[in-house]
Design an enzyme around this catalytic site. Structure first.
Site, short mmCIF file in Angstrom:
data_model
loop_
_atom_site.label_atom_id
_atom_site.label_comp_id
_atom_site.label_asym_id
_atom_site.label_seq_id
_atom_site.Cartn_x
_atom_site.Cartn_y
_atom_site.Cartn_z
N LYS A 49 0.85 -1.21 0.00
CA LYS A 49 0.00 0.00 0.00
C LYS A 49 0.87 1.25 0.00
O LYS A 49 1.93 1.27 0.65
CB LYS A 49 -0.91 -0.03 1.24
CG LYS A 49 -1.97 1.07 1.28
CD LYS A 49 -2.88 0.89 2.50
CE LYS A 49 -4.00 1.92 2.56
NZ LYS A 49 -4.89 1.73 3.72
N SER B 164 -9.71 1.50 2.61
CA SER B 164 -8.86 2.30 1.75
C SER B 164 -7.77 1.50 1.04
O SER B 164 -7.19 1.99 0.09
CB SER B 164 -8.22 3.42 2.56
OG SER B 164 -7.36 2.88 3.55
N SER C 188 -9.84 -0.78 6.83
CA SER C 188 -9.29 -0.65 5.48
C SER C 188 -8.58 -1.87 4.90
O SER C 188 -8.26 -1.88 3.72
CB SER C 188 -8.36 0.55 5.41
OG SER C 188 -9.14 1.71 5.34
N1 GLN Z 1 -13.26 4.01 6.14
C1 GLN Z 1 -12.60 4.30 7.36
C2 GLN Z 1 -12.13 5.74 7.34
O1 GLN Z 1 -12.30 6.35 6.34
C3 GLN Z 1 -11.44 3.37 7.60
C4 GLN Z 1 -10.24 3.75 6.88
C5 GLN Z 1 -9.02 2.95 7.24
O2 GLN Z 1 -9.11 1.91 7.90
N2 GLN Z 1 -7.86 3.49 6.86
O3 GLN Z 1 -11.61 6.24 8.28
#
Ligand code: GLN
Length: 444
Positions: free
Chosen positions: A31, A106, A130
């Site tokens: 990532k 994400s 994410s």
């Molecule tokens: N969707 C969640 C957020 O936007 C989780 C994102 C993540 O785990 N990086 O914060």
């Protein structure tokens, strides 16, 4: 953005690892918020376009030492803020199962890379889901480790008290193999140090177990008949019908193998999404202060004073979701509002933790649908941030409680993947991996 069929990579590389090791011959996608020495690391943000870190994150050194080849940096929601990979400054990634749909986020690029066969394994980060969200949407396996199991050194922080780096792979055993490589104490990240009261600082839980063995062994017939899976009703009721039905079929299939399921309740989760977003945005407002065009990021306007210069760098470099969160996080921490928002959110966090502890007294592991919905079409969900935040209802409570969880494919509904989430006690990764292997064998 480099072009591949599903737009999973932001940068393609070929960084060879050691000649030998547990990941020899394997390819790993990373990532783009995990630092790679001399290789662009943008966090999906225009702010870091062209930024090359001068060092590898601990997890990257570990996969290289384990013999893996790093094949690219994957697309993501900007700084991890989102659940569809559509907030990336470099355009969206497609879901390999259905290219009109989002891959989740994400860590959408990482999950899609595995689903598309662009990499054997991938690393993502999970602040509020994410890793598990895109694993569920792309039909692969994703693990969110217990807080403190994996080093965050070299992970660009979004909300540091919540996030862990976690593996993605096609099977539970492969994901566990990658977890073995990345887990363990790191002198550069003090949060990887196990409870010193229980042993020496290096007495870390990852030192004494093999996650791959746990996944490979699974449970035998007798052990399955002893297993109790708790199903938190609040996290099933809200799910869409096709998701609930697929989830229930997977549980029924486990039932035919002797697994007992029991109804449990987590009353606090009603407040989990609100608490998560207050805490995550508050931490983000502080963590992202370093992107000011001086310490990190494109330089702002040279005219005017430093404040104007920082503002112009941040105005140009950040996308709208990131700006929204910095503003809300700053507000929640500001004098006068701190008690009303941040402190209440911390109380709710403690309550969520207690609820999980209690539920895990009556059941060995808990099971929920990973995502309450099927993967939406691209462009469908971005206009309504609140809707997007609610998609995290089943994943964020786990981060608030610092617990381990895994998303494993539970089957398909309307041709689209549905993920089943298993949650275990702190450092109970071997247990949830065994249970996930059991799910894998009963689901076709
Ligand atoms: N969707 C969640 C957020 O936007 C989780 C994102 C993540 O785990 N990086 O914060």
């Amino acid at each position: 953005m480099s072009t591949d069929e599903f737009d999973v990579f932001l940068t393609r590389v070929e960084i060879d690892g050691a000649d030998d090791g547990p990941l020899a011959g394997k390819t790993v996608a990373v990532k783009d918020n995990i630092s790679t020495d001399g290789v662009e690391t943008t966090c999906g943000s225009a702010m870091l376009d062209g930024y090359e870190p001068p060092y590898d994150a601990t997890v990257v050194s570990r996969v290289r030492d384990a013999g893996a080849t790093v094949v690219g940096k994957t697309n993501m929601d900007e700084f991890g803020m989102g659940g569809t990979t559509e907030t990336s400054a470099f355009g969206p990634t497609k879901n390999p199962v259905d290219p009109e749909r989002v891959p989740g986020g994400s860590s959408g690029g990482s999950a899609a890379a595995v689903a598309a066969g662009e990499a054997d394994l991938a690393l993502g980060s999970d602040t509020g889901g994410s890793v598990r969200n895109p694993a569920a949407f792309c039909g692969v396996v994703g693990i969110k480790p217990t807080y403190g199991l994996v080093s965050r050194y070299g992970l660009v922080a979004y909300a540091n008290s919540l996030e862990q780096i976690g593996p993605l792979a096609s099977t539970v055993t492969e994901a566990a193999t990658l977890l073995d490589v990345i887990a363990g104490p790191d002198e550069r990240d003090a949060t990887t140090r196990y409870d010193a009261a229980e042993g020496e600082p290096d007495d870390h839980p990852a030192e004494t177990v093999s996650y791959a063995d746990a996944a490979r062994e699974g449970f035998d017939e007798d052990e399955l008949a002893e297993l109790t899976v708790g199903v938190p009703r609040e996290l099933v009721e809200g799910a869409a019908d096709p998701v609930r039905e697929t989830f229930q079929s997977a549980l029924d299939a486990l039932g035919t193998r002797g697994v007992e399921t029991v109804d449990v309740s987590l009353p606090s989760v009603e407040h989990a999404v609100q608490a998560y977003y207050v805490i995550a945005m508050s931490e983000a407002s502080s963590n992202l202060a370093r992107f000011d065009g001086v310490r990190y990021g494109e330089q702002g306007d040279r005219e005017g004073n430093w404040n104007e210069s920082f503002a112009s760098a941040r105005e140009a470099g950040f996308g709208s979701e990131v700006k929204r969160r910095i503003l809300l996080g700053t507000y929640a921490l500001s004098a006068g509002y701190h008690d009303e928002y941040y402190e209440k959110a911390q109380d709710a966090r403690a309550w969520v933790k207690r609820d999980f502890d209690e539920a895990l007294q009556t059941a060995d592991v808990l099971a929920t649908p990973t995502m309450p919905v099927l993967p939406p079409k691209r462009g469908e969900s971005l206009d309504d941030p609140l809707q997007l935040y609610l998609m995290d209802a089943n994943t964020v409570p786990v981060n608030l409680a610092n617990l381990p969880a895994i998303s494993v494919p539970a089957g398909r509904a309307d041709g689209l993947p549905v993920g089943l989430q298993l949650v275990g006690p702190a450092f109970g990764e071997p247990l949830i991996l065994r249970a996930a292997s059991a799910v894998e064998t009963v689901v076709d």
